[in-house]
Design a protein around this motif. Sequence first.
Motif, mmCIF file in Angstrom:
data_model
loop_
_atom_site.group_PDB
_atom_site.id
_atom_site.type_symbol
_atom_site.label_atom_id
_atom_site.label_comp_id
_atom_site.label_asym_id
_atom_site.label_seq_id
_atom_site.Cartn_x
_atom_site.Cartn_y
_atom_site.Cartn_z
ATOM 1 N N ASN A 53 0.792 -1.228 0.000
ATOM 2 C CA ASN A 53 0.000 0.000 0.000
ATOM 3 C C ASN A 53 0.826 1.280 0.000
ATOM 4 O OD1 ASN A 53 -2.592 -1.449 0.429
ATOM 5 N ND2 ASN A 53 -1.521 -2.064 2.278
ATOM 6 N N VAL A 54 2.141 1.177 -0.094
ATOM 7 C CA VAL A 54 2.978 2.372 -0.016
ATOM 8 C C VAL A 54 3.651 2.687 -1.345
ATOM 9 C CG1 VAL A 54 3.401 2.055 2.442
ATOM 10 C CG2 VAL A 54 5.023 1.108 0.787
ATOM 11 N N ASN A 55 3.235 2.017 -2.421
ATOM 12 C CA ASN A 55 3.935 2.195 -3.684
ATOM 13 C C ASN A 55 3.321 3.252 -4.583
ATOM 14 O OD1 ASN A 55 1.637 0.836 -4.389
ATOM 15 N ND2 ASN A 55 2.665 -1.037 -5.059
ATOM 16 N N ALA A 56 2.264 3.910 -4.133
ATOM 17 C CA ALA A 56 1.649 4.973 -4.920
ATOM 18 C C ALA A 56 0.940 5.937 -3.987
ATOM 19 C CB ALA A 56 0.665 4.399 -5.948
ATOM 20 N N ALA A 57 0.912 7.193 -4.381
ATOM 21 C CA ALA A 57 0.220 8.212 -3.592
ATOM 22 C C ALA A 57 -1.288 8.139 -3.865
ATOM 23 C CB ALA A 57 0.771 9.586 -3.948
ATOM 24 N N PRO A 58 -2.105 8.612 -2.892
ATOM 25 C CA PRO A 58 -1.752 9.097 -1.555
ATOM 26 C C PRO A 58 -1.485 7.930 -0.595
ATOM 27 C CG PRO A 58 -4.125 9.243 -1.857
ATOM 28 C CD PRO A 58 -3.556 8.738 -3.154
ATOM 29 N N VAL A 59 -0.290 7.911 -0.043
ATOM 30 C CA VAL A 59 0.141 6.777 0.772
ATOM 31 C C VAL A 59 -0.671 6.667 2.058
ATOM 32 C CG1 VAL A 59 2.080 5.712 1.969
ATOM 33 C CG2 VAL A 59 2.453 6.863 -0.224
ATOM 34 N N HIS A 60 -0.891 7.789 2.733
ATOM 35 C CA HIS A 60 -1.628 7.732 3.996
ATOM 36 C C HIS A 60 -3.009 7.116 3.797
ATOM 37 C CE1 HIS A 60 1.329 10.895 5.183
ATOM 38 N NE2 HIS A 60 1.242 10.273 6.335
ATOM 39 N N GLN A 61 -3.726 7.587 2.800
ATOM 40 C CA GLN A 61 -5.084 7.076 2.570
ATOM 41 C C GLN A 61 -5.067 5.602 2.198
ATOM 42 O OE1 GLN A 61 -7.373 9.524 -0.111
ATOM 43 N NE2 GLN A 61 -6.710 11.426 0.857
ATOM 44 N N ARG A 62 -4.084 5.206 1.405
ATOM 45 C CA ARG A 62 -4.006 3.802 1.004
ATOM 46 C C ARG A 62 -3.731 2.911 2.208
ATOM 47 N NH1 ARG A 62 -2.845 2.416 -4.280
ATOM 48 N NH2 ARG A 62 -1.177 0.985 -3.640
ATOM 49 N N LEU A 63 -2.851 3.366 3.086
ATOM 50 C CA LEU A 63 -2.550 2.587 4.279
ATOM 51 C C LEU A 63 -3.768 2.459 5.183
ATOM 52 C CD1 LEU A 63 0.997 3.947 5.191
ATOM 53 C CD2 LEU A 63 0.441 1.571 4.665
ATOM 54 N N LEU A 64 -4.431 3.586 5.411
ATOM 55 C CA LEU A 64 -5.589 3.562 6.295
ATOM 56 C C LEU A 64 -6.727 2.741 5.694
ATOM 57 C CD1 LEU A 64 -5.619 7.284 7.466
ATOM 58 C CD2 LEU A 64 -4.973 5.279 8.808
ATOM 59 N N GLY A 65 -6.820 2.760 4.377
ATOM 60 C CA GLY A 65 -7.919 2.073 3.716
ATOM 61 C C GLY A 65 -7.883 0.566 3.859
ATOM 62 N N VAL A 66 -6.697 0.009 4.116
ATOM 63 C CA VAL A 66 -6.595 -1.455 4.212
ATOM 64 C C VAL A 66 -6.235 -1.934 5.616
ATOM 65 C CG1 VAL A 66 -5.907 -1.641 1.805
ATOM 66 C CG2 VAL A 66 -4.154 -1.497 3.573
ATOM 67 N N PHE A 67 -5.836 -1.023 6.488
ATOM 68 C CA PHE A 67 -5.360 -1.450 7.800
ATOM 69 C C PHE A 67 -6.440 -2.197 8.576
ATOM 70 C CE2 PHE A 67 -4.749 -0.812 12.363
ATOM 71 C CZ PHE A 67 -3.468 -1.305 12.531
ATOM 72 N N ALA A 68 -7.632 -1.641 8.622
ATOM 73 C CA ALA A 68 -8.705 -2.285 9.386
ATOM 74 C C ALA A 68 -9.029 -3.656 8.809
ATOM 75 C CB ALA A 68 -9.944 -1.397 9.397
ATOM 76 N N ASP A 69 -9.027 -3.765 7.473
ATOM 77 C CA ASP A 69 -9.301 -5.062 6.850
ATOM 78 C C ASP A 69 -8.227 -6.078 7.214
ATOM 79 O OD1 ASP A 69 -11.596 -4.137 5.658
ATOM 80 O OD2 ASP A 69 -10.629 -3.691 3.737
ATOM 81 N N ALA A 70 -6.970 -5.602 7.282
ATOM 82 C CA ALA A 70 -5.873 -6.509 7.616
ATOM 83 C C ALA A 70 -6.032 -7.069 9.023
ATOM 84 C CB ALA A 70 -4.539 -5.775 7.500
#
Length: 242
Positions: A53-70
């Motif tokens: 999730n850190v290979n494309a912007a916006p990185v913060h949103q991408r990280l947050l978008g999958v963290f709960a699912d993980a």
Amino acid sequence: MSVPADIIHRMVDVPATAVLVHSPYLGPASMRPLADALAERGHPVVLLDLRVNVNAAPVHQRLLGVFADAVEDAMVEGDLVLVGHSGAGPLLPAFADALETPVRGLVFLDADLPTPGRSWRDDAPAERMAHLKTISRDGLMPRWDLWFAPEALSAMVPDVRLLEEIVAEAPEVPLAFLKEPRPTVAWTGPCSYVRLSGAYDTAASAARERGWPVVELDSHHLGAVTSPAEVAAALAPLLGMR
């Protein structure tokens, strides 16, 4: 999108599950020895892999978008304590806010503190930002290990196999990540700080000024890899945060 996780469960009476969150510039190998050490002490642990999730912007949103699912995919039971290393620190309040599972506390492991609404660039020395911009290509920063002289990392992690594993996982993160405002999330629960290296003395002092418990170890930034038992011992009492 689901994110793989290493899950280490022990059926013992412990107060919370430790969710280990690696730096956006590294991978789970930078926390796996610590996960093993905590499990050996009887603590249930979830080690996430958020690299995809850190290979494309916006990185913060991408990280947050999958963290709960993980975390949900890891099928964790009971309360959690989130342990964020290095650049994962500023995201811990937002990670906690994204979860339905109760979060008992946050532990900053040689990590930056939250700066809601501000970017890394806002508070970094101008020359540091200029250097990272100079060494970036096509909008991507080089792997974290290439920011330093090779001997700097080998001094921290003399085990060649371990160092190769860490380096192999390091992603190329968009330079835009440094310019993205960090999430604005109110967190009023308990926090604590574990300082591993002198580079984070300022962050540890700021944590102490906020009234957080602070544990200082004589280690280095990758101490969770080379001294996992010592770091686990420092974390153990913090996993019962109230």
